[in-house]
Design a protein around this motif. Sequence first.
Motif, PDB file in Angstrom:
ATOM      1  N   TYR A 228       0.821  -1.206   0.000  1.00 45.82           N
ATOM      2  CA  TYR A 228       0.000   0.000   0.000  1.00 45.82           C
ATOM      3  C   TYR A 228       0.858   1.261   0.000  1.00 45.82           C
TER       4      TYR A 228
ATOM      5  N   ALA B 255      -3.180   2.893  -4.664  1.00 43.43           N
ATOM      6  CA  ALA B 255      -2.663   2.064  -3.577  1.00 43.43           C
ATOM      7  C   ALA B 255      -3.714   1.079  -3.081  1.00 43.43           C
ATOM      8  N   GLY B 256      -4.942   1.546  -2.923  1.00 47.51           N
ATOM      9  CA  GLY B 256      -6.019   0.683  -2.472  1.00 47.51           C
ATOM     10  C   GLY B 256      -6.328  -0.424  -3.462  1.00 47.51           C
TER      11      GLY B 256
ATOM     12  N   SER C  27      -3.252  -2.999  -3.516  1.00 46.43           N
ATOM     13  CA  SER C  27      -3.184  -3.741  -2.257  1.00 46.43           C
ATOM     14  C   SER C  27      -4.345  -4.723  -2.118  1.00 46.43           C
TER      15      SER C  27
ATOM     16  N   THR D 191     -10.337   4.969   1.730  1.00 43.11           N
ATOM     17  CA  THR D 191      -8.923   5.307   1.718  1.00 43.11           C
ATOM     18  C   THR D 191      -8.688   6.692   1.141  1.00 43.11           C
TER      19      THR D 191
END
Length: 273
Positions: free
Chosen positions: A52, A84-85, A88, A144
Amino acid sequence: MAISHCGISSTSTKSMSIIQCLRHIVQNEGPRALFKGLGPNLVGVAPSRAIYFCTYSETKNFLNKLGLVQPDSPQVHIMSAASAGFVSSSITNPIWFVKTRLQLDYNSKVKMTVRQCIQRVYAQGGIAAFYKGITASYFGICETMIHFVIYEFIKSKLIERHNKRGADTTKSSRDFLEFMMAGAISKTVASCIAYPHEVARTRLREEGNKYNKFWQTLHTVWKEEGRPGLYRGLATQLVRQIPNTAILMATYEAVVYVLTRRFNSKSNEFYDF
């Protein structure tokens, strides 16, 4: 406890408080049930956080250098957090799926091991079965995004105030305590806004065919349990997430700060001080 709250519908049992849920788990499954899914959780935390933050850092640096949007603007933070979310969640979803299945195993007589859970899930649906609920995770990316936009905003104000005081670049424990507060505030707001995706994701990972799609799950929960059903387990989630995120953000800031000073390199710095 958060998973148990999300996975229990009002049609099967009355709504429980945190203390009542604790008693229910201990009485029906024993004290060890409070630690169900700990193994996959320990295995998944390190790679999940590493993936992440690495993706967030690289995306943020790339967008800042690209020049299409203003550097360090909310748009940059939103796109970085979304990337990133997505990465990940896509990579680590099988780990969290196994953890959730173990926590939703209410059989108090025969405890299911991690290996048995993996074999059972694979026998039922193959590799694709481990990605059940991934759509809810993708919708959860909005949490997020909200979290990081608010966090970056609060952080920029803290740095601005720090600079106005004419203080040097050395960070004190007070600075990292402020980062902890920023992380706690931003995560609280984000969790309260986007929490229904947590309920949907947990229900999708349950065994059975009642919940199949993200929107179908939300509609079913709303129809059967009303608005409270979409926020079932929120209090437990906040009790877990707020201190966790506060410590996580302050620790990351501290590690980046120490490594930056140690190696005297700003090219790969995640946060600019």
